[in-house]
Design a protein around this motif. Sequence first.
Motif, PDB file in Angstrom:
ATOM      1  N   LEU C 104     -15.423 -16.394  -4.966  1.00 25.32           N
ATOM      2  CA  LEU C 104     -15.913 -14.979  -4.433  1.00 25.32           C
ATOM      3  C   LEU C 104     -16.032 -15.296  -2.996  1.00 25.32           C
ATOM      4  CD1 LEU C 104     -16.451 -12.522  -6.062  1.00 25.32           C
ATOM      5  CD2 LEU C 104     -18.696 -13.210  -6.295  1.00 25.32           C
ATOM      6  N   VAL C 105     -17.057 -16.205  -2.900  1.00 28.12           N
ATOM      7  CA  VAL C 105     -17.498 -16.585  -1.286  1.00 28.12           C
ATOM      8  C   VAL C 105     -16.340 -17.034  -0.438  1.00 28.12           C
ATOM      9  CG1 VAL C 105     -19.365 -17.594   0.082  1.00 28.12           C
ATOM     10  CG2 VAL C 105     -19.754 -17.027  -2.328  1.00 28.12           C
ATOM     11  N   PHE C 106     -15.407 -17.563  -1.000  1.00 33.03           N
ATOM     12  CA  PHE C 106     -14.388 -17.976  -0.200  1.00 33.03           C
ATOM     13  C   PHE C 106     -13.357 -16.681   0.126  1.00 33.03           C
ATOM     14  CE2 PHE C 106      -9.770 -19.541   0.134  1.00 33.03           C
ATOM     15  CZ  PHE C 106     -10.032 -20.287   1.329  1.00 33.03           C
ATOM     16  N   MET C 107     -13.255 -15.720  -0.737  1.00 30.51           N
ATOM     17  CA  MET C 107     -12.572 -14.673  -0.536  1.00 30.51           C
ATOM     18  C   MET C 107     -13.222 -13.779   0.574  1.00 30.51           C
ATOM     19  SD  MET C 107     -11.194 -13.476  -4.243  1.00 30.51           S
ATOM     20  CE  MET C 107     -10.565 -11.851  -3.967  1.00 30.51           C
ATOM     21  N   GLY C 108     -14.714 -13.905   0.490  1.00 31.16           N
ATOM     22  CA  GLY C 108     -15.684 -13.295   1.511  1.00 31.16           C
ATOM     23  C   GLY C 108     -15.323 -13.651   2.913  1.00 31.16           C
ATOM     24  N   ILE C 109     -15.356 -14.948   2.916  1.00 28.85           N
ATOM     25  CA  ILE C 109     -15.080 -15.717   4.310  1.00 28.85           C
ATOM     26  C   ILE C 109     -13.791 -15.412   4.871  1.00 28.85           C
ATOM     27  CG2 ILE C 109     -14.942 -17.963   5.121  1.00 28.85           C
ATOM     28  CD1 ILE C 109     -17.120 -19.053   3.193  1.00 28.85           C
ATOM     29  N   THR C 111     -12.129 -12.605   4.425  1.00 28.73           N
ATOM     30  CA  THR C 111     -11.837 -11.404   4.980  1.00 28.73           C
ATOM     31  C   THR C 111     -13.010 -10.906   5.928  1.00 28.73           C
ATOM     32  OG1 THR C 111     -13.185 -10.709   3.017  1.00 28.73           O
ATOM     33  CG2 THR C 111     -10.852 -10.388   2.671  1.00 28.73           C
ATOM     34  N   MET C 112     -13.869 -11.977   6.203  1.00 33.06           N
ATOM     35  CA  MET C 112     -14.795 -11.555   7.249  1.00 33.06           C
ATOM     36  C   MET C 112     -14.237 -11.349   8.503  1.00 33.06           C
ATOM     37  SD  MET C 112     -17.893 -14.083   8.090  1.00 33.06           S
ATOM     38  CE  MET C 112     -16.991 -15.174   8.526  1.00 33.06           C
TER      39      MET C 112
END
Lengths: 103, 625, 167
Positions: C104-109, C111-112
């Motif tokens: 989840l957080v990896f995807m957030g990073i 797309t950041m």
Amino acid sequence: MTVPLASYLLVALILFCIGLYGALTKRNAVIVLLSMELMLNAVNINLVAFAKFGAFANLTGQIFSLFSITLAAAEVAVGLAILISLYRNRRTVNVDEMDLLKR
Amino acid sequence: MMSSAWLIPLLPLAAFLLLVAFGRQLKESSAYIGILATLAAFVLALGTFLERFAAGAENYYFAFQWLTFGNKVIDMGFEVNQLNAMMLVIVTFVSLLVHIYSKGYMHGDERFPVFYSYLALFTFSMLGLVISPNLLQVYIFWELVGVCSFLLVGFYFYKPEARAAAKKAFIVTRIGDVGLFIGISLLFWYVGSFNFSDIFTALQNGAMESWQITLVGILIFIGAVGKSGQFPLHTWLPDAMEGPTPVSALIHAATMVAAGVYLVAVMFPLYQASVDASLVVAYIGGFTAIFAASIGLTQRDIKRVLAYSTVSQLGYMMLALGMASVAGYVAGTFHLMTHAFFKALLFLAAGSVIHAVHTQDIFEMGGLFKKMRVTGTVFLIGCLSIAGIFPFAGYWSKEEILGAVYNKGHLGLFAVGVIAAFFTAFYMFRLFFATFTGEAADDTKKVHESPLVMTVPMILLAILAVVAGFINTPGNPVLGHWLTETMAGAEEAHHAPFWISVVATLVSLLGIFLAWLMYGKKSVSRGAIAEPFPWLYQLSYRKYYIDELYNNVIVRPLRVFGEFLTMVDVYIIDGLVKLVAGFTKELGHAGARVQNGQIQTYGLIAFLGIVLLVIGLTFGRGYLG
Amino acid sequence: MSGQFVAFFILSLLTIGGAVFMISLQKVVHQVVALAFSFLSIAGLYVMLEAEFVAVTQVLVYAGSISILMLFGIMLTRHDAHEDTGRGKFKFLAFIVVAAFFVLVFMGIQTMNIEGTPANFSQQNNVLEIGKLMFSQYVIPFEIMSVLLLVALVGAIILAKREADDK
């Protein structure tokens, strides 16, 4: 060419996940405390990284990481004190034998 | 006197309440309360009877409204007419004598006061039944009588046979009661009233169709069949002999079983109105008479022989009532009266014998006449009376019945009656000779006459068993005229041809003679008839295997069905309950497992929550992917 | 590939390696030592991010005091070497949850997208600037932090002190 922000964040994320996994699964309370330190460190990395690469990059991130380090030191001190006190009473440092919440 | 007839049943009720309240303290003196109450009731009943018997007396009827629903009114009250005035005297008299007799017979029993309270309750219910002016009240007391019978038969409840007999008596009579209840309900539906007078008026006005009358008549007769031990519901009565002997005398000989006959007699206009219903009554009665008599031939238990003779005699009464003629009505009720006297006498005498020798097997007795002169004499009188020997009471009533049957032209039933009379004479004297004459089977026993409280009631009954018949001789039928003075067709000639009484007497004498040959003089061996036909003997001895038949055909399948239902209950109903309970329990267990006190589990679950929340927020709002 | 990348690569490898060893080693002392390596390399990462003061603090506090404190904690308590048995299902569940979080957080990073120019701290004296900020703008949190440390000190002493009636 500098190392991008995402790389630092990724390292921090990996550290955080390892710390989290350790905190959730290790039986030894000392290792659980260590894992939590790892998680705090991951946060510090993020803070310092954002201090350099954030939208409004300034020193505040570093200052907060300093506060966080202080906090971690205090936390470790109190945590270890609790651990030793508990060990004196229960003769164990295993987290899964500490089920006083159920009693 | 007649207006205070309601006191008659209430006196035993008061005795019952007193005994229930203070019986424990009174111990054996509680007998006096019962005796006094029944004595008072008897005096009242006698007064009522005499007043009603006086020339020109009218029926007395009193009722108050008990329930009102819609336009239907249900009354409660009492009535005095010829039939129940006579019944009141019979019931109170026999009950009084049994009360006195029991004081000697039950002496030393631990539950003496209880026994007397049951007796009082029974007397109350029987009197209440007799005095009731409507069918609903009759039904209430009818059931109360059944309960008392259950209590008294099961008096020795620590004996398994007594328990079984009490249950059997209760359950088998219930089958009949269901019929009676349906009959009463139908009658109320058709007529709209429970009162006898309303019902009979409706009958005369043709308010009911003939098939309805027949249906109701047969249903009510089913109730009488259960109570009076008629075939096929007769099986409980011989088993009911497990109760104390005075109870057998009171309930299962003289009064309660007479309730069925009384019911048919009360509903007599109904049977007059339906040929089919009355024929059913007659045929069942006739069949029972000969059927029970043939079983009585071979029984060894003194009380069982008497029980089967009761069933047989009740069959006689039903046979007479089933003739649906005035003569039959008179004969039936007349026999009801004489039978009450001589059967109570026989039972009390049998009780006296049992009391003395402590066995009920007639072949373990013998030679008792020398030792028990009073008992022996009154027993002989009873036997002569039931066998129908001139001039004893049974002669007159039995002859009336045979005459009534003959006059109606039912020659088959007439023959049945004659043969049953022969059987009756034979087995009664078989009983007498085996018990009182010959050599004692066991001389070491000390046998002595019963005390005065037991012999006096027997002597009184013996006198009545001799003279009661003269109240209704063919030449001077006082009772018959009186009973039927308000009935239509009372003037109907009911003198039977003289040869009938000759035949009846001859047949009875023949039976006595045969019994004497076999058991008195022993010139004919006991096996002379049994041995050529062993299966016949077995058939009779085992009561035609009726009990076994019922057991196999009705009880076993019902039990199997019951077990099946138990399985359904245990595995399906309980299974469902257990499923629900188990599901809830497992849910609780799962909840408890979550609450294991492990901080890491809590942490994991909390974190899982966070992850799910974040997934929901991010994907749900389209921030990611 | 510049030298910066090489340094980052080595440092992050050491960091993650230390953490992984911390998780997977059996003996508690080994685990602490592995973690000390991780802490030191994190200090190196701070240097790369031009946060020299934080890096020094990291070395002093984490690699120094906290690790030593942990070693004392270990020595004061008894540790059986036996490891977790019969918790496989729980561990698996924890792994799944953590992995989900990671993804989840990896995807957030990934797309950041942060607009803005990176700060250039190398022009100024890092310690001086931090000192200025700390004692002007952040003086109240600083003071509160000192109170917190005092409270933690007292609390730790009281907790760890042997009770009077306890033999």
